[in-house]
Design an enzyme around this catalytic site. Structure first.
Site, mmCIF file in Angstrom:
data_model
loop_
_atom_site.group_PDB
_atom_site.id
_atom_site.type_symbol
_atom_site.label_atom_id
_atom_site.label_comp_id
_atom_site.label_asym_id
_atom_site.label_seq_id
_atom_site.Cartn_x
_atom_site.Cartn_y
_atom_site.Cartn_z
ATOM 1 N N ASP A 146 112.416 101.449 69.886
ATOM 2 C CA ASP A 146 111.216 102.437 69.465
ATOM 3 C C ASP A 146 110.016 101.825 69.649
ATOM 4 O O ASP A 146 109.133 102.702 69.943
ATOM 5 C CB ASP A 146 111.551 102.664 67.815
ATOM 6 N N LYS A 185 106.720 103.098 72.016
ATOM 7 C CA LYS A 185 105.041 103.464 71.401
ATOM 8 C C LYS A 185 104.352 102.923 72.592
ATOM 9 O O LYS A 185 103.320 103.228 72.850
ATOM 10 C CB LYS A 185 105.203 103.069 70.023
ATOM 11 N N LYS A 225 108.615 111.225 70.654
ATOM 12 C CA LYS A 225 108.236 110.372 71.582
ATOM 13 C C LYS A 225 108.729 110.593 73.092
ATOM 14 O O LYS A 225 107.933 110.343 74.040
ATOM 15 C CB LYS A 225 108.493 109.098 71.327
HETATM 16 N N1 LIG Z 1 110.362 109.853 60.834
HETATM 17 C C1 LIG Z 1 109.474 109.363 61.152
HETATM 18 O O1 LIG Z 1 108.919 108.467 60.290
HETATM 19 C C2 LIG Z 1 108.873 109.465 62.707
HETATM 20 C C3 LIG Z 1 107.774 108.778 62.770
HETATM 21 C C4 LIG Z 1 107.025 108.968 64.174
HETATM 22 C C5 LIG Z 1 107.695 109.943 65.080
HETATM 23 N N2 LIG Z 1 108.959 110.512 64.613
HETATM 24 C C6 LIG Z 1 109.593 111.277 65.415
HETATM 25 O O2 LIG Z 1 109.525 112.615 65.159
HETATM 26 C C7 LIG Z 1 110.885 113.347 65.537
HETATM 27 C C8 LIG Z 1 111.414 113.816 64.195
HETATM 28 O O3 LIG Z 1 111.869 112.905 63.240
HETATM 29 P P1 LIG Z 1 112.338 112.981 61.984
HETATM 30 O O4 LIG Z 1 112.470 111.777 61.305
HETATM 31 O O5 LIG Z 1 112.062 114.216 61.319
HETATM 32 O O6 LIG Z 1 114.097 113.177 62.627
HETATM 33 P P2 LIG Z 1 115.210 113.793 62.053
HETATM 34 O O7 LIG Z 1 115.205 113.820 60.534
HETATM 35 O O8 LIG Z 1 116.454 113.270 62.667
HETATM 36 O O9 LIG Z 1 115.073 115.405 62.410
HETATM 37 C C9 LIG Z 1 115.272 115.832 63.470
HETATM 38 C C10 LIG Z 1 115.377 117.513 63.432
HETATM 39 O O10 LIG Z 1 115.532 118.087 64.759
HETATM 40 C C11 LIG Z 1 116.390 118.998 64.881
HETATM 41 N N3 LIG Z 1 116.627 119.492 66.058
HETATM 42 C C12 LIG Z 1 117.834 118.797 66.907
HETATM 43 N N4 LIG Z 1 117.910 119.224 68.073
HETATM 44 C C13 LIG Z 1 117.014 120.791 67.968
HETATM 45 C C14 LIG Z 1 116.924 121.703 68.857
HETATM 46 N N5 LIG Z 1 117.556 121.953 70.021
HETATM 47 N N6 LIG Z 1 115.928 122.611 68.387
HETATM 48 C C15 LIG Z 1 115.274 122.533 67.080
HETATM 49 N N7 LIG Z 1 115.569 121.505 66.212
HETATM 50 C C16 LIG Z 1 116.488 120.536 66.630
HETATM 51 C C17 LIG Z 1 117.268 118.605 63.774
HETATM 52 O O11 LIG Z 1 118.251 119.676 63.502
HETATM 53 P P3 LIG Z 1 119.565 119.376 62.458
HETATM 54 O O12 LIG Z 1 118.844 119.332 61.093
HETATM 55 O O13 LIG Z 1 120.344 120.668 62.633
HETATM 56 O O14 LIG Z 1 120.306 118.409 62.728
HETATM 57 C C18 LIG Z 1 116.638 118.045 62.432
HETATM 58 O O15 LIG Z 1 116.295 119.047 61.855
HETATM 59 C C19 LIG Z 1 111.640 112.294 66.302
HETATM 60 O O16 LIG Z 1 111.424 112.410 67.632
HETATM 61 C C20 LIG Z 1 111.236 110.983 65.823
HETATM 62 O O17 LIG Z 1 111.284 109.946 66.641
HETATM 63 C C21 LIG Z 1 109.341 110.365 63.550
#
Ligand SMILES: NC(=O)c1ccc[n+]([C@@H]2O[C@H](COP(=O)([O-])OP(=O)(O)OC[C@H]3O[C@@H](n4cnc5c(N)ncnc54)[C@H](OP(=O)(O)O)[C@@H]3O)[C@@H](O)[C@H]2O)c1
Lengths: 182, 317
Positions: free
Chosen positions: B201, B205, B106
């Site tokens: 959060d 949005k 986001k």
């Molecule tokens: N989860 C949901 O339901 C949801 C819904 C809507 C939107 N989102 C958004 O989607 C995004 C991802 O969410 P998530 O739940 O998957 O988060 P997450 O589980 O915390 O995963 C984030 C990932 O990004 C990686 N990362 C961090 N810095 C990076 C970089 N510089 N280059 C490449 N990769 C990097 C992290 O690496 P490491 O594994 O090495 O730490 C991790 O694998 C967030 O911005 C979140 O706000 C999530």
């Protein structure tokens, strides 16, 4: 209720309603706004045309009192909106709008009765009922529910007054969410 | 399409895992420390297994994912505030190569919307971000279909964690701390729940919605009036319940701006969803109010929105 005019006589459940409109300053606009009311079977009681009192957008506020069944009243409001007429407020019984808020914080310590009388004074609304819940003793935050009666359309003003007083006393206000589709 | 997926967390891993089911090929996957890159398609399951066991997805540097072969960058790195990095730079880098960008992150569209739009204008690539608002729910695409200027307001429950906590507090008469601990045990709330319970959060949005709706005026988190649910005593919910009402964390976008906070609502309305469910109400000029309800978060749910966006991208067959 017994009534001479054909359209209304079939229904028993007739109420008085107030509709607040904003009309653009153009000849014929008022007539155009009244048409849906007549066509949909509403019984016009009065029109209050606040000439000279323009809205910030330069529109003319108009208050229309009418009688109709709830179904017809809904149809009238829909027809007005469909005719692109700005409907600010549409409700029954214009002095009976009700606002409920919950106050949270140190209500007792900040002199609750003072808070309530200030809210009543500042907002011009009357407090219809009041409930306090302070279950966890003196230190914890308590909550109070306030129900206020007010004129239709005054809601935002009243909330503004409550917000101000609450901020002074470091209370938080849980405000009602207005109706959608106004 | 060929996808470069940045982020291998809940969302990134789901996108990589499900891509083939949508007819796409993952040519790069990166986490914060590593990447795996192959112009013909990486071996997704090996990469994800390695992520599980070793904590890295491959032996390449994370940067290599962005400079490899791909049509679409899927940005699923953590949402950050302010500069919105590293997400923002990932977006502009991909656009400067005329690639498409689909965001789950986001940050860039909440904090630096007009810069993202400017970079998009200068590029042959397109930026889409359905997943950033309401997970699986088609909120932004519905707004686009209706045309932003035929929409007068949007509001709703946009954070599942906060909604879970408030609906449990109301139903069970339990205190905030108790329900939060329970939510953490269930995996509904994170160890640090600040983003969710402080309203950040939901506010992000709403800011994204405001940016989309207001074409021209840019909004950031700073423009939002935000209040969370941390200090809400259960007595407040009790008083609401006694009166046929309840309290939910509601986000609103209207002519008055962006506002997020606990609000009193009637107990049995469309808006009163329970548990982690989300709902968005869109107020239209000609079609009344639309309700869109569903799962607002989760890996596969969010990935579904990412794939919907990819399907909407302009492409020549
Ligand atoms: N989860 C949901 O339901 C949801 C819904 C809507 C939107 N989102 C958004 O989607 C995004 C991802 O969410 P998530 O739940 O998957 O988060 P997450 O589980 O915390 O995963 C984030 C990932 O990004 C990686 N990362 C961090 N810095 C990076 C970089 N510089 N280059 C490449 N990769 C990097 C992290 O690496 P490491 O594994 O090495 O730490 C991790 O694998 C967030 O911005 C979140 O706000 C999530």
């Amino acid at each position: 209720m017994c009534r001479g005019d054909g359209l209304m006589s079939e229904s028993e459940d007739v109420h008085a309603y107030t509709v607040r409109l904003e009309l653009t300053d153009r000849p014929g606009e008022l007539l155009r706004a009244l048409e849906p009311i007549a066509e949909t079977g509403g019984n016009l009681l009065s029109i209050f045309h606040e000439r000279g009192n323009l809205t910030p957008r330069g529109d003319i506020p108009v208050e229309v009192d009418l009688e109709a069944t709830p179904e017809r009243f809904e149809a009238i409001v829909d027809a007005l909106k469909a005719a692109d007429i700005t409907v600010i407020e549409a409700g029954s019984d214009r002095y009976s709008e009700e606002i409920v808020v919950v106050l949270v914080g140190h209500l007792v310590e900040t002199d609750l009765s003072h808070t309530l009388s200030r809210i009543q004074e500042a907002s011009g609304a009357s407090i219809k009922d009041f409930a306090l819940s302070a279950p966890e003793g003196e230190d914890a935050a308590s909550s109070a529910r306030l129900r206020m009666a007010t004129e239709a359309g005054k809601g935002e003003e009243i909330l503004g007054a409550i917000r101000e007083i609450a901020a002074e006393k470091e209370l938080s206000v849980i405000e009602p969410l207005g109706e959608v589709g106004r | 399409m060929k996808l470069a997926v940045l982020g291998a967390g809940a969302v990134g891993a789901s996108v990589a895992e499900l891509a083939s089911q949508y007819g796409h090929t993952v040519t790069a996957l990166a986490d914060s420390q590593s990447a795996v890159v192959d112009p013909d398609g990486i071996d997704v399951s090996t990469a994800l297994e390695r992520k599980q066991t070793e904590g890295t997805v491959g032996d390449a540097e994370p940067d290599e994912a962005l400079s490899g072969t791909y049509d679409v960058l899927v940005e699923a790195t953590p949402t950050t505030l302010g500069e919105a990095e590293p997400g923002f730079s990932h977006v502009t880098e991909a656009l400067s190569q005329d690639k498409h960008v689909v965001l789950a992150n986001k940050g860039p569209v909440a904090e630096r919307y007009s810069e993202v739009r400017k970079a998009e204008e200068a590029s042959d690539g397109t930026v889409l971000f359905e997943a950033t608002v309401g997970g699986a729910m088609p909120v932004l695409s519905t707004i686009a279909d209706f045309d932003a200027d035929k929409i007068t307001a949007v509001r709703g429950v946009l954070n599942g964690t906060a909604n879970f906590i408030l609906s449990r507090m109301a139903a069970e008469g339990l205190g905030y701390e108790h329900v939060l601990a329970e939510a953490q045990d269930l995996g509904v709330a994170e160890t640090d729940p600040s983003f969710d319970v402080d309203g950040t959060d939901a506010a992000l949005k709403c800011v994204i919605l405001a940016n989309v709706l207001s074409e021209g005026t840019e909004f950031t988190l700073e423009d939002a009036v935000v209040e969370g649910i941390r200090d809400l005593p259960s007595s407040a919910l009790d008083l609401a319940t006694e009166d046929g009402k309840t309290i939910r964390l509601i986000g609103e976008v209207s002519d008055d701006g962006v506002r997020v906070g606990p609000r009193l609502i009637e107990e049995n309305t469309a808006l009163t969803v329970t548990g982690t469910r989300n709902i968005v109400q869109i107020e239209t000029t000609h079609a009344g109010v639309l309700n869109i309800s569903g799962r607002g978060a989760g890996g596969p749910e969010t990935a579904s929105a990412v794939f919907a966006d990819i399907g909407r991208l302009p492409h020549e067959e």
